[in-house]
Motif scaffolding. Structure first.
Motif, mmCIF file in Angstrom:
data_model
loop_
_atom_site.group_PDB
_atom_site.id
_atom_site.type_symbol
_atom_site.label_atom_id
_atom_site.label_comp_id
_atom_site.label_asym_id
_atom_site.label_seq_id
_atom_site.Cartn_x
_atom_site.Cartn_y
_atom_site.Cartn_z
ATOM 1 N N MET A 198 0.841 -1.171 0.000
ATOM 2 C CA MET A 198 0.000 0.000 0.000
ATOM 3 C C MET A 198 0.893 1.243 0.000
ATOM 4 O O MET A 198 1.922 1.281 0.651
ATOM 5 N N TYR A 241 -2.945 0.439 -4.162
ATOM 6 C CA TYR A 241 -2.684 -0.979 -3.889
ATOM 7 C C TYR A 241 -2.375 -1.632 -5.223
ATOM 8 O O TYR A 241 -2.898 -1.214 -6.248
ATOM 9 N N ILE A 247 -6.307 -5.790 0.740
ATOM 10 C CA ILE A 247 -6.660 -4.488 1.305
ATOM 11 C C ILE A 247 -7.194 -4.684 2.717
ATOM 12 O O ILE A 247 -6.775 -4.009 3.651
#
Length: 158
Positions: free
Chosen positions: A1, A42, A47
């Motif tokens: 991320m 991402y 996630i």
């Protein structure tokens, strides 16, 4: 991320999309909402993991997000694929429980994220949040209606 800075988000002209959960929400409140959240990138990665507390509500800005849930064989069952303008995590605004779903970025994805606590605070403090809160209610009612319709349909088929 990769969390994008305000400058990076501006340079890429990223913004919350009109419509969907933001239907009929004032531009002023959408702007306030956007500055209280964060844009994040991402790439082919998880996630939100199933079983972990969901620490964000997100809106897909670009790309696709696969939502899955563990099946009876402990594998992953596909639940949905989200695209630009679609949201995930609405129930986490109201319930503080671990997610039973996994969200996974298919390729490169940019999300706008906000913590459920921050969103909850905005609901109580910002008059412009009433329409968004109403839209969340409609979304959750639609999901509840779909879940209730499935067992009735299955019972009728027997």
């Amino acid at each position: 991320m990769n969390i994008l800075s305000e400058q990076q988000a501006r340079a890429r002209q990223l913004s919350l999309p009109q419509g969907g959960l933001l239907t009929d929400v004032s531009r002023e409140f959408v702007a306030e909402l956007q500055v209280n959240g964060t844009f994040a990138e991402y790439n082919q990665q998880t996630i939100i993991s199933a079983g972990q507390p969901a620490d964000s509500v997100f809106c897909v800005i670009t790309g696709r997000v696969h939502i899955s849930r563990r099946n009876d064989n402990f594998g992953k069952a596909h639940v949905a694929t989200l695209g630009p303008g679609q949201w995930w995590g609405a129930k986490d605004v109201f319930l503080r429980t671990a997610s039973d779903e996994e969200a996974f970025a298919e390729g490169e994805v940019i999300l706008w994220t906000i913590s459920p606590d921050t969103l909850r605070d905005l609901f109580f403090m910002a008059p412009g949040a009433v329409q968004l809160l109403y839209n969340f209610g409609v979304l959750l009612a639609q999901k509840l209606t779909v879940k209730q319709a499935v067992p009735a349909t299955m019972a009728a088929a027997k």
